[in-house]
Enzyme design. Structure first.
Site, short mmCIF file in Angstrom:
data_model
loop_
_atom_site.label_atom_id
_atom_site.label_comp_id
_atom_site.label_asym_id
_atom_site.label_seq_id
_atom_site.Cartn_x
_atom_site.Cartn_y
_atom_site.Cartn_z
N HIS A 273 -4.44 -1.60 -7.49
CA HIS A 273 -3.08 -2.36 -7.51
C HIS A 273 -2.46 -1.80 -8.80
O HIS A 273 -1.96 -2.22 -9.60
CB HIS A 273 -3.41 -3.89 -8.00
CG HIS A 273 -4.26 -4.72 -6.85
ND1 HIS A 273 -4.25 -4.78 -5.71
CD2 HIS A 273 -5.29 -5.37 -7.10
CE1 HIS A 273 -5.20 -5.35 -5.06
NE2 HIS A 273 -5.86 -5.96 -6.17
N ASP A 324 -9.95 -5.99 -0.40
CA ASP A 324 -9.85 -6.72 -1.38
C ASP A 324 -10.17 -8.27 -1.27
O ASP A 324 -11.59 -8.59 -1.32
CB ASP A 324 -8.45 -6.78 -1.94
CG ASP A 324 -8.07 -7.38 -3.73
OD1 ASP A 324 -8.98 -7.90 -3.93
OD2 ASP A 324 -7.03 -7.37 -3.84
ZN LIG Z 1 -9.32 -7.29 -6.86
#
Ligand SMILES: [Zn+2]
Length: 457
Positions: A273, A324
């Protein structure tokens, strides 16, 4: 394909090799599941035949337990719904789940992922302690449950025990709901040590400082130095704008800039991210050799933002994909979202291409393989001698692939339709999915239902 198990070979009329599509490729692997021969222009020589073969995809970012709550946080609450309200629901699940339930949920996740074409997962694992925050008798109790689910399903795994010591920037104490995550460098290394006997072609360990919020910089550097050489290091780096603001307030630097400045970031690292980055940070990640871990499905679900993919590619950056939170369990969904997010922002088409590779499907699949393999610390991600025999046989009889040429296959796979076009899946030389079904999927689904029923009481 019964004979493939004993013959350890496959003949692909078309296979995606590191240099691109090749014809008449004979693939052979050894008893340990590593490729020993990849020869184009070969004869079948009695090997089972497949039409379209591509390398299995690496899923470089997973929190397995979150599979149990995917799709359950989609009702608006009283306050402005954000990442941080989603995190409260996640803490509720994380606070309750038992070792047995985690194993059942992880097994279901791995079956879902295998059936859709992931053959490796990097598990970013932070559920270390029991629900009261006490250490289990075995330091790797919970991590070993995920490893056990991977072994039972045939999934290749990189276990990344997470360093999680603080509740926020500036060394804040952990909150009550973070007590299961509580760990220091010594704990993380103890888990790595406890799992060492499991290391094999199918299994590797690394480590993961959770974020700059949850781990202090000196701890991160200590862990990076202490971890055995070559093992992967992953970190959540710049997911939410609030996190950037808090980092600026605490350190006067943005998270990516701070990490690059203060930690030995190199090709061992995966920055998960890296959503909110400046031009300088984009160039810095690319120059470091680290992989950007992109999870477009989850990042969209959580309203994180869009990673600047085009400048990162132009700078020579490496990237891979992860599911994720598991709102999606297919590489098709991640790669489609990755490209579509960029198109929506730029108001133009065909963004993910290279200087020489203008085919978006081929570029996305190959780049995600290369970056994912690097982030996994395992010899995967390519049909090449010495790599794991991890591959997908696509459903050549499906109308979505009718009349296709090799150069069109990955475009069709990623951008056309919603059926699962993965027919057979080989991991480490073992056929784990045939004709779309995993051999253990019914029993695993029953155990998953039992675990979910308890968890949702
Ligand atoms: Zn994560």
């Amino acid at each position: 394909m019964g004979e493939a198990v004993s013959a350890h070979s496959l003949f692909a009329r078309h296979a995606l090799l590191p240099d691109g599509w090749a014809e008449r490729v004979r693939l052979t692997w050894d008893a340990d599941g590593s490729l020993t021969e990849v020869r184009a222009g070969a004869a079948a020589d009695g090997a089972p035949t497949a039409q379209w073969v591509v390398p299995g995809m690496v899923n470089l970012h997973s929190h397995a337990f979150q599979r149990a709550m995917a799709g359950l946080a989609e009702t608006a609450g009283d306050s402005e719904d954000s990442f941080w309200t989603w995190r409260e629901l996640m803490y509720g699940f994380a606070g309750r789940i038992t070792p047995e339930q985690l194993e059942a949920v992880a097994a279901q996740l791995f079956v879902d992922c295998l059936r859709h074409g992931y053959t490796s997962v990097c598990e970013f694992h932070y559920l270390h302690r029991d629900p009261d925050g006490r250490q289990y008798a075995a330091p790797a109790e919970m991590a070993a449950r995920v490893a056990s689910a991977a072994e039972a399903t045939g999934m290749g795994l990189t276990m990344l025990p997470v360093l999680y010591s603080h509740g926020g920037f500036g060394g804040l104490a952990l909150g009550e709901r973070q007590r299961r995550f509580n760990s220091n460098v010594e704990h993380v290394l103890a888990i790595v040590e406890a799992l060492a006997p499991l290391r094999s072609g199918q299994f590797e360990t690394g480590a993961a400082p959770h974020s700059l919020r949850a781990a202090a910089l000196p701890q991160i550097v200590e862990l990076a130095v202490a971890l055995p050489a070559g093992r992967p290091l992953h970190i959540h780096i710049a997911e939410q704008q609030a996190e950037i603001d808090a980092c600026l307030a605490a350190h006067g630097r943005r998270p990516v800039a701070l990490l690059l400045e203060r930690a030995p970031v190199d090709a061992r690292w995966c920055l998960v991210h890296a959503t909110h980055v400046t031009d300088e940070e984009v160039a810095g990640i690319a120059a470091s050799g680290a992989v950007a871990g992109l999870c477009p499905g989850t990042e969209a679900n959580l309203g994180d933002g869009l990673f600047p993919l085009a400048p990162f590619i132009a700078a020579g950056g490496r990237f891979g994909i992860g599911s994720d939170s598991h709102v999606g369990t297919s590489p098709v969904e991640e790669l489609r979202w990755l490209e579509y997010g960029q198109r929506l922002r730029a108001q133009r088409r065909n963004i993910a291409v290279g200087a020489r590779q203008k085919n978006v499907g081929d570029f996305l699949w190959q780049q995600a393989l290369t970056g994912g393999a690097q982030a996994s610390g395992r010899p995967v991600g390519a049909l090449a001698v010495g790599r794991r025999a991890d591959l997908l046989v696509l459903d050549a009889d499906h109308p979505d692939l009718s009349g296709a040429r090799a150069s069109e296959i990955l475009g069709l796979l990623i951008f056309a339709g919603n059926d699962n076009l993965v027919r057979d899946v080989l991991v480490g030389g073992r056929w784990v999915v045939r004709a779309g079904r995993h051999a253990e999927q019914d029993a695993i689904a029953r155990r998953y239902l039992a675990a979910l029923t308890q968890l949702r009481e």
